[in-house]
Scaffold this motif. Sequence first.
Motif, PDB file in Angstrom:
ATOM      1  N   GLY A   1      19.001   8.337 102.807  1.00 41.51           N
ATOM      2  CA  GLY A   1      18.949   8.437 101.494  1.00 41.51           C
ATOM      3  C   GLY A   1      19.991   7.421 101.030  1.00 41.51           C
ATOM      4  N   LEU A   2      19.805   6.884  99.882  1.00 37.38           N
ATOM      5  CA  LEU A   2      20.767   6.168  99.009  1.00 37.38           C
ATOM      6  C   LEU A   2      21.154   6.223  97.702  1.00 37.38           C
ATOM      7  CD1 LEU A   2      19.339   2.510  99.539  1.00 37.38           C
ATOM      8  CD2 LEU A   2      21.264   3.600 100.844  1.00 37.38           C
ATOM      9  N   SER A   3      22.636   6.183  97.396  1.00 42.38           N
ATOM     10  CA  SER A   3      22.809   6.318  96.069  1.00 42.38           C
ATOM     11  C   SER A   3      23.311   4.987  95.508  1.00 42.38           C
ATOM     12  CB  SER A   3      23.948   7.731  95.783  1.00 42.38           C
ATOM     13  OG  SER A   3      24.116   7.888  94.381  1.00 42.38           O
ATOM     14  N   ILE A   4      22.635   4.752  94.378  1.00 46.87           N
ATOM     15  CA  ILE A   4      23.223   3.456  93.848  1.00 46.87           C
ATOM     16  C   ILE A   4      23.275   3.216  92.480  1.00 46.87           C
ATOM     17  CG2 ILE A   4      22.288   0.878  93.767  1.00 46.87           C
ATOM     18  CD1 ILE A   4      20.707   1.354  96.353  1.00 46.87           C
ATOM     19  N   LEU A   5      24.368   2.962  92.022  1.00 49.62           N
ATOM     20  CA  LEU A   5      24.839   2.859  90.621  1.00 49.62           C
ATOM     21  C   LEU A   5      25.219   1.544  90.231  1.00 49.62           C
ATOM     22  CD1 LEU A   5      27.109   6.186  90.466  1.00 49.62           C
ATOM     23  CD2 LEU A   5      24.810   5.754  89.960  1.00 49.62           C
ATOM     24  N   SER A   6      24.794   0.327  90.866  1.00 49.71           N
ATOM     25  CA  SER A   6      25.337  -0.648  90.671  1.00 49.71           C
ATOM     26  C   SER A   6      24.283  -1.614  89.968  1.00 49.71           C
ATOM     27  CB  SER A   6      25.806  -1.498  91.825  1.00 49.71           C
ATOM     28  OG  SER A   6      24.426  -1.792  92.721  1.00 49.71           O
ATOM     29  N   GLY A   7      23.168  -1.141  89.778  1.00 49.67           N
ATOM     30  CA  GLY A   7      21.977  -1.948  89.399  1.00 49.67           C
ATOM     31  C   GLY A   7      21.464  -2.816  90.152  1.00 49.67           C
ATOM     32  N   SER A   8      21.911  -2.777  91.223  1.00 48.77           N
ATOM     33  CA  SER A   8      21.073  -3.933  92.432  1.00 48.77           C
ATOM     34  C   SER A   8      20.333  -2.941  93.435  1.00 48.77           C
ATOM     35  CB  SER A   8      22.286  -4.259  93.413  1.00 48.77           C
ATOM     36  OG  SER A   8      23.162  -5.018  92.633  1.00 48.77           O
ATOM     37  N   HIS A   9      19.607  -1.799  92.850  1.00 48.45           N
ATOM     38  CA  HIS A   9      18.852  -0.900  93.711  1.00 48.45           C
ATOM     39  C   HIS A   9      17.534  -1.662  94.288  1.00 48.45           C
ATOM     40  CE1 HIS A   9      18.107  -0.491  89.472  1.00 48.45           C
ATOM     41  NE2 HIS A   9      16.749  -0.520  89.925  1.00 48.45           N
ATOM     42  N   ILE A  10      17.035  -2.629  93.707  1.00 47.01           N
ATOM     43  CA  ILE A  10      15.908  -3.298  94.194  1.00 47.01           C
ATOM     44  C   ILE A  10      16.156  -4.063  95.422  1.00 47.01           C
ATOM     45  CG2 ILE A  10      13.660  -4.811  93.660  1.00 47.01           C
ATOM     46  CD1 ILE A  10      13.306  -3.036  91.184  1.00 47.01           C
TER      47      ILE A  10
ATOM     48  N   GLY B   1      20.190   7.265  91.546  1.00 52.50           N
ATOM     49  CA  GLY B   1      21.038   6.549  90.864  1.00 52.50           C
ATOM     50  C   GLY B   1      20.772   6.241  89.652  1.00 52.50           C
ATOM     51  N   ASN B   2      21.176   5.069  89.152  1.00 51.72           N
ATOM     52  CA  ASN B   2      20.964   4.412  87.909  1.00 51.72           C
ATOM     53  C   ASN B   2      19.761   3.584  87.945  1.00 51.72           C
ATOM     54  OD1 ASN B   2      21.169   3.669  85.272  1.00 51.72           O
ATOM     55  ND2 ASN B   2      22.929   2.411  85.591  1.00 51.72           N
ATOM     56  N   ILE B   3      18.553   4.170  88.304  1.00 55.51           N
ATOM     57  CA  ILE B   3      17.388   3.497  88.401  1.00 55.51           C
ATOM     58  C   ILE B   3      16.387   3.579  86.914  1.00 55.51           C
ATOM     59  CG2 ILE B   3      15.415   3.516  89.723  1.00 55.51           C
ATOM     60  CD1 ILE B   3      16.987   4.979  91.980  1.00 55.51           C
ATOM     61  N   PRO B   4      16.048   2.561  86.358  1.00 55.32           N
ATOM     62  CA  PRO B   4      15.276   2.589  85.061  1.00 55.32           C
ATOM     63  C   PRO B   4      14.018   2.898  85.354  1.00 55.32           C
ATOM     64  CG  PRO B   4      16.500   0.570  85.348  1.00 55.32           C
ATOM     65  CD  PRO B   4      16.739   1.286  86.512  1.00 55.32           C
TER      66      PRO B   4
END
Length: 71
Positions: free
Chosen positions: A1-10, A34-37
């Motif tokens: 599992g990952l939690s990404i808030l930087s916007g670099s998720h893809i 995370g912050n995933i649109p």
Amino acid sequence: GLSILSGSHIPLCRRLRDLMFDQALHDKLWIVGGNIPEADRMVLKQLGYRGVFPTGSRTDDIVSFIRENVR
């Protein structure tokens, strides 16, 4: 599992997917949050992340998803 808030998720998830396949871990449950649109959620599912949880997802929902999908 990952939690990404930087916007670099893809790009991060794409790279991690490649590493998981290289290490024969492709059969594991992959989840990301995370912050995933909304527009990016389907891309992540197409990459193999079965659980995609945007900011604000309820912990109970994430735990239920894991319990229902872990083999």
